[in-house]
Design a protein around this motif. Structure first.
Motif, PDB file in Angstrom:
ATOM      1  N   LYS A 172       0.728  -1.187   0.025  1.00 35.12           N
ATOM      2  CA  LYS A 172      -0.097  -0.086   0.244  1.00 35.12           C
ATOM      3  C   LYS A 172       0.832   1.271   0.088  1.00 35.12           C
ATOM      4  O   LYS A 172       0.493   2.135  -0.876  1.00 35.12           O
ATOM      5  N   VAL A 173       1.892   1.320   0.878  1.00 31.73           N
ATOM      6  CA  VAL A 173       2.903   2.504   0.809  1.00 31.73           C
ATOM      7  C   VAL A 173       3.610   2.516  -0.452  1.00 31.73           C
ATOM      8  O   VAL A 173       3.616   3.648  -1.000  1.00 31.73           O
ATOM      9  N   ALA A 174       3.945   1.470  -1.221  1.00 29.26           N
ATOM     10  CA  ALA A 174       4.672   1.546  -2.591  1.00 29.26           C
ATOM     11  C   ALA A 174       3.624   2.031  -3.654  1.00 29.26           C
ATOM     12  O   ALA A 174       3.954   3.111  -4.373  1.00 29.26           O
ATOM     13  N   TRP A 194       1.749   6.716  -6.870  1.00 27.52           N
ATOM     14  CA  TRP A 194       0.773   7.547  -7.223  1.00 27.52           C
ATOM     15  C   TRP A 194       1.222   9.021  -7.152  1.00 27.52           C
ATOM     16  O   TRP A 194       1.025   9.757  -7.809  1.00 27.52           O
ATOM     17  N   VAL A 195       2.136   9.197  -5.803  1.00 29.10           N
ATOM     18  CA  VAL A 195       2.415  10.416  -5.782  1.00 29.10           C
ATOM     19  C   VAL A 195       3.384  11.047  -6.787  1.00 29.10           C
ATOM     20  O   VAL A 195       3.498  12.019  -7.394  1.00 29.10           O
ATOM     21  N   LYS A 196       4.326   9.949  -7.127  1.00 29.18           N
ATOM     22  CA  LYS A 196       5.178  10.179  -7.999  1.00 29.18           C
ATOM     23  C   LYS A 196       4.623  10.350  -9.632  1.00 29.18           C
ATOM     24  O   LYS A 196       4.961  11.433 -10.286  1.00 29.18           O
ATOM     25  N   SER A 217      -7.092   6.059   2.784  1.00 25.88           N
ATOM     26  CA  SER A 217      -7.073   4.477   3.175  1.00 25.88           C
ATOM     27  C   SER A 217      -6.054   4.066   4.061  1.00 25.88           C
ATOM     28  O   SER A 217      -5.938   3.103   4.503  1.00 25.88           O
ATOM     29  N   GLY A 218      -4.728   4.572   3.659  1.00 25.60           N
ATOM     30  CA  GLY A 218      -3.441   4.237   4.186  1.00 25.60           C
ATOM     31  C   GLY A 218      -3.360   4.925   5.910  1.00 25.60           C
ATOM     32  O   GLY A 218      -2.901   4.326   6.546  1.00 25.60           O
ATOM     33  N   ASN A 219      -4.118   5.577   6.046  1.00 29.16           N
ATOM     34  CA  ASN A 219      -4.072   6.467   7.287  1.00 29.16           C
ATOM     35  C   ASN A 219      -5.262   5.559   8.193  1.00 29.16           C
ATOM     36  O   ASN A 219      -5.089   5.520   9.194  1.00 29.16           O
TER      37      ASN A 219
END
Length: 124
Positions: free
Chosen positions: A70-72, A77-79, A122-124
């Motif tokens: 999920k973090v990757a 997505w941020v990149k 969703s990561g939070n």
């Protein structure tokens, strides 16, 4: 008198024999149940002490792998957003500095922002 006593002795002997047979069968049944119970208790202890611990460790490993994935994905997505949306040729610059953005470009931009927002939340 001997005849009556002989009948009573035979009945008593038969009752004693039947009792001994039934008692023996009951003891065998109790021993069989105890053997089964001990076996199932050992199986349960093995499941609880070995298999459950192993399964719990595997579950933690899978949950950690999922969190890393999920973090990757969020970083990717941020990149992508930084490069494609905020880069020099980004649709955002066209929206801000130029009114020539097409409806498809604008919808792609909005969907990208929505997807990024959903994944980050969703990561939070």
């Amino acid at each position: 008198c001997d005849m009556v006593m002989a009948e009573e002795r035979a009945a008593r002997a038969k009752a004693t024999s039947n009792f001994a047979f039934g008692s023996k069968r009951r003891l065998e049944s109790v021993a069989q149940f105890q053997k089964w119970h001990d076996e199932k208790t050992r199986d349960l202890k093995r499941l609880r002490d070995v298999d459950l611990v192993k399964t719990h460790a595997e579950l933690e490993e899978v949950e950690n792998d999922l969190m890393v994935a999920k973090v990757a994905l969020a970083k990717n997505w941020v990149k992508v957003v930084k490069e494609d949306v905020l880069g020099a040729d980004s649709p955002l610059l066209e929206v801000v500095g130029n009114d020539s953005m097409s409806v498809n470009d604008l919808s792609s931009f909005i969907l990208s922002l929505c997807a990024l927002s959903a994944e980050l939340s969703s990561g939070n």
